[in-house]
Design a protein around this motif. Structure first.
Motif, PDB file in Angstrom:
ATOM      1  N   THR A 160       0.818  -1.221   0.000  1.00  0.00           N
ATOM      2  CA  THR A 160       0.000   0.000   0.000  1.00  0.00           C
ATOM      3  C   THR A 160       0.853   1.272   0.000  1.00  0.00           C
ATOM      4  O   THR A 160       0.326   2.371  -0.079  1.00  0.00           O
ATOM      5  N   VAL A 163       5.570   3.453  -3.201  1.00  0.00           N
ATOM      6  CA  VAL A 163       6.432   2.640  -4.073  1.00  0.00           C
ATOM      7  C   VAL A 163       5.676   1.372  -4.499  1.00  0.00           C
ATOM      8  O   VAL A 163       5.709   0.986  -5.672  1.00  0.00           O
ATOM      9  N   THR A 184      -0.699  -6.000   3.191  1.00  0.00           N
ATOM     10  CA  THR A 184      -1.023  -4.836   4.009  1.00  0.00           C
ATOM     11  C   THR A 184      -1.280  -5.359   5.416  1.00  0.00           C
ATOM     12  O   THR A 184      -1.592  -6.544   5.590  1.00  0.00           O
ATOM     13  N   ARG A 189      -7.790  -2.212   3.886  1.00  0.00           N
ATOM     14  CA  ARG A 189      -7.074  -1.651   2.739  1.00  0.00           C
ATOM     15  C   ARG A 189      -6.896  -2.659   1.594  1.00  0.00           C
ATOM     16  O   ARG A 189      -6.355  -2.308   0.556  1.00  0.00           O
ATOM     17  N   GLN A 246      12.250   0.032   4.055  1.00  0.00           N
ATOM     18  CA  GLN A 246      12.492  -0.256   5.477  1.00  0.00           C
ATOM     19  C   GLN A 246      11.284   0.158   6.296  1.00  0.00           C
ATOM     20  O   GLN A 246      11.411   0.729   7.382  1.00  0.00           O
ATOM     21  N   PHE A 271      17.736  -1.740  -4.499  1.00  0.00           N
ATOM     22  CA  PHE A 271      17.789  -0.586  -5.393  1.00  0.00           C
ATOM     23  C   PHE A 271      17.863   0.662  -4.530  1.00  0.00           C
ATOM     24  O   PHE A 271      17.181   0.766  -3.518  1.00  0.00           O
ATOM     25  N   SER A 273      17.602   4.822  -4.895  1.00  0.00           N
ATOM     26  CA  SER A 273      17.251   5.904  -5.830  1.00  0.00           C
ATOM     27  C   SER A 273      18.301   7.014  -5.849  1.00  0.00           C
ATOM     28  O   SER A 273      18.338   7.819  -6.783  1.00  0.00           O
TER      29      SER A 273
HETATM   30  N1  NAP Z   1      15.799   2.316  -1.695  1.00  0.00           N
HETATM   31  C1  NAP Z   1      15.447   3.562  -2.019  1.00  0.00           C
HETATM   32  O1  NAP Z   1      16.165   4.287  -2.692  1.00  0.00           O
HETATM   33  C2  NAP Z   1      14.108   4.056  -1.582  1.00  0.00           C
HETATM   34  C3  NAP Z   1      13.520   5.158  -2.240  1.00  0.00           C
HETATM   35  C4  NAP Z   1      12.235   5.557  -1.863  1.00  0.00           C
HETATM   36  C5  NAP Z   1      11.602   4.895  -0.805  1.00  0.00           C
HETATM   37  N2  NAP Z   1      12.246   3.880  -0.176  1.00  0.00           N
HETATM   38  C6  NAP Z   1      11.620   3.143   0.933  1.00  0.00           C
HETATM   39  O2  NAP Z   1      10.535   2.418   0.416  1.00  0.00           O
HETATM   40  C7  NAP Z   1       9.533   2.282   1.437  1.00  0.00           C
HETATM   41  C8  NAP Z   1       8.229   2.784   0.869  1.00  0.00           C
HETATM   42  O3  NAP Z   1       8.325   4.190   0.713  1.00  0.00           O
HETATM   43  P1  NAP Z   1       7.024   5.065   0.449  1.00  0.00           P
HETATM   44  O4  NAP Z   1       7.416   6.492   0.510  1.00  0.00           O
HETATM   45  O5  NAP Z   1       6.351   4.538  -0.738  1.00  0.00           O
HETATM   46  O6  NAP Z   1       6.209   4.671   1.754  1.00  0.00           O
HETATM   47  P2  NAP Z   1       4.801   5.190   2.232  1.00  0.00           P
HETATM   48  O7  NAP Z   1       3.967   5.549   1.079  1.00  0.00           O
HETATM   49  O8  NAP Z   1       5.022   6.167   3.321  1.00  0.00           O
HETATM   50  O9  NAP Z   1       4.260   3.829   2.904  1.00  0.00           O
HETATM   51  C9  NAP Z   1       3.158   3.852   3.715  1.00  0.00           C
HETATM   52  C10 NAP Z   1       2.730   2.411   3.944  1.00  0.00           C
HETATM   53  O10 NAP Z   1       3.665   1.767   4.762  1.00  0.00           O
HETATM   54  C11 NAP Z   1       3.031   0.725   5.442  1.00  0.00           C
HETATM   55  N3  NAP Z   1       3.668   0.650   6.751  1.00  0.00           N
HETATM   56  C12 NAP Z   1       3.870   1.661   7.604  1.00  0.00           C
HETATM   57  N4  NAP Z   1       4.498   1.201   8.715  1.00  0.00           N
HETATM   58  C13 NAP Z   1       4.701  -0.112   8.538  1.00  0.00           C
HETATM   59  C14 NAP Z   1       5.282  -1.133   9.329  1.00  0.00           C
HETATM   60  N5  NAP Z   1       5.764  -0.889  10.553  1.00  0.00           N
HETATM   61  N6  NAP Z   1       5.312  -2.370   8.836  1.00  0.00           N
HETATM   62  C15 NAP Z   1       4.795  -2.639   7.615  1.00  0.00           C
HETATM   63  N7  NAP Z   1       4.226  -1.703   6.822  1.00  0.00           N
HETATM   64  C16 NAP Z   1       4.183  -0.461   7.277  1.00  0.00           C
HETATM   65  C17 NAP Z   1       1.571   1.094   5.530  1.00  0.00           C
HETATM   66  O11 NAP Z   1       0.885   0.002   5.003  1.00  0.00           O
HETATM   67  P3  NAP Z   1      -0.344  -0.749   5.721  1.00  0.00           P
HETATM   68  O12 NAP Z   1      -0.822   0.114   6.829  1.00  0.00           O
HETATM   69  O13 NAP Z   1      -1.332  -0.904   4.608  1.00  0.00           O
HETATM   70  O14 NAP Z   1       0.245  -2.043   6.143  1.00  0.00           O
HETATM   71  C18 NAP Z   1       1.418   2.308   4.649  1.00  0.00           C
HETATM   72  O15 NAP Z   1       0.455   2.133   3.648  1.00  0.00           O
HETATM   73  C19 NAP Z   1      10.036   3.093   2.617  1.00  0.00           C
HETATM   74  O16 NAP Z   1      10.670   2.228   3.536  1.00  0.00           O
HETATM   75  C20 NAP Z   1      11.048   4.042   2.004  1.00  0.00           C
HETATM   76  O17 NAP Z   1      12.033   4.437   2.940  1.00  0.00           O
HETATM   77  C21 NAP Z   1      13.463   3.439  -0.544  1.00  0.00           C
END
Ligand code: NAP
Length: 326
Positions: A160, A163, A184, A189, A246, A271, A273
């Motif tokens: 959800t 990403v 999720t 959701r 994470q 990966f 970014s």
């Molecule tokens: N590697 C990279 O370069 C890179 C770049 C961008 C983002 N990221 C990482 O990718 C991830 C996603 O980023 P985003 O910005 O798309 O996130 P986001 O939209 O803020 O994600 C929100 C979602 O995270 C879930 N969530 C929140 N806390 C959680 C937990 N403790 N355990 C499991 N699920 C949880 C929730 O899902 P539910 O409530 O539905 O379970 C919520 O829908 C993040 O960890 C971010 O740091 C990495």
């Protein structure tokens, strides 16, 4: 070289940590050009949860006052690299300490190091273009690293998230015939996941998936080290796991034995970014444009309403990108 640039600009400045109300609209001098840096006229920027954390004072390395914003799309307004970054060139910039060690994209202009300004060609409207960098680019990079093939069953853990939702849109378009499964923690959701392109959902209630055997050939792991070991136990022989997020709030692993825990003949990849590959970024932008992939934005605000945009982001729980235009 420069176009006609005003002396002052609008900027959203954070002077002290706090709620959305600390995002103050001010008039500031337009930054002066310096060697190795160019001035970008910011047309739109995507918002990120990391900016909410910084605003709340949870980024210890960020000194206030600061103009936040870790990504933008716009045009070169003044340049120190007229060959690669001529004035008027459409550009994207992501990360590289923008909005953290130096002022970022929550302003009409941003002065950025040349190496993190990436020229692009696109006729997408600014708000659509701004939904692509960072979130969509991360989904795309992860998708390429997973080497998807038609007929595979693919799990996205943390589906959800922004990403996760971008991944589903791109995967549907780029690798038809996949069976996409998203996790999720919330029963409520699951319907949104199905609407967003997933075929099936699995509840991820305590970090241990209630799934029989090893049904997944590919996994995008966005919950990260907190669940990676459990994830690997559900991946079939020769499968690939890409650990990109994470969300689980755990950054490292101690109890992981690669010999035992990785799927037989399998692969673990990731990966980041921050390592921008200009060709890959340009490829993504032209793919989204040509194939008309709907990657957002979920909501659009104007610069003067940045506090509202942050309120929306904090309440939106991750469905789609929030973009702030001029
Ligand atoms: N590697 C990279 O370069 C890179 C770049 C961008 C983002 N990221 C990482 O990718 C991830 C996603 O980023 P985003 O910005 O798309 O996130 P986001 O939209 O803020 O994600 C929100 C979602 O995270 C879930 N969530 C929140 N806390 C959680 C937990 N403790 N355990 C499991 N699920 C949880 C929730 O899902 P539910 O409530 O539905 O379970 C919520 O829908 C993040 O960890 C971010 O740091 C990495």
């Amino acid at each position: 070289m420069a176009t006609s640039i005003p002396e002052s600009m609008r900027a959203i400045v954070v002077h002290e940590a706090g709620g959305p109300e600390v995002l103050r609209l001010e008039q500031r001098p337009v930054p002066a050009l310096r060697p190795g840096w160019s001035l970008v006229r910011v047309r739109a920027r995507g918002l990120n949860h990391s900016e909410v954390f910084t605003r709340q004072g949870l980024s210890p390395s960020v000194r206030l006052p600061r103009v936040l914003g870790i990504e933008c799309v716009g045009e070169v307004a003044a340049t120190t690299d007229p060959l690669r970054l001529p004035v008027g060139q459409k550009v994207v910039s992501i990360m590289g300490e923008m909005g953290r060690a130096f002022d970022g994209s929550y302003a009409d202009y941003a002065l950025l190091p040349n190496e993190q300004i990436h020229p692009i060609e696109s006729s997408l409207p600014w708000e659509a273009l701004a939904a692509i960098p960072e979130t969509c680019y991360t989904a795309y990079g992860s998708l390429l690293n997973l080497h998807l093939e038609a007929g595979q069953t693919v799990l996205v853990r943390g589906a959800t998230s922004g990403v996760g939702m971008a991944f589903a849109k791109l995967a549907r378009s780029m690798a038809p015939g996949l069976h996409l499964v998203g996790t999720t923690r919330s029963e409520a959701r699951t319907g949104l996941l199905l609407k967003g392109g997933y075929d099936d959902t699995v509840l991820d209630l305590d970090g241990t998936l209630q799934v029989e055997g090893r049904p997944y050939q590919r996994v995008l792991e966005l919950v990260g080290p907190a669940t990676l070991r459990d994830t690997c136990s559900h991946v079939s022989a020769g499968g690939i796991v890409c650990s990109t997020g994470q969300l689980g709030g755990v950054w490292y692993m101690e109890d992981f034995d690669p010999i035992v825990d990785l799927p037989s003949n399998g692969f673990l990849t990731s990966f980041y970014s921050g390592n921008v590959d200009e060709e890959r970024l340009a490829g993504l932008i032209s793919y989204v444009e040509e194939k008309d992939v709907d990657v957002g934005p979920a909501a659009v605000f104007s610069l003067g309403h940045m506090a509202d945009a942050h309120r929306f982001l904090e309440g939106s729980k991750g469905f789609g990108k929030v973009v702030v235009t001029e």
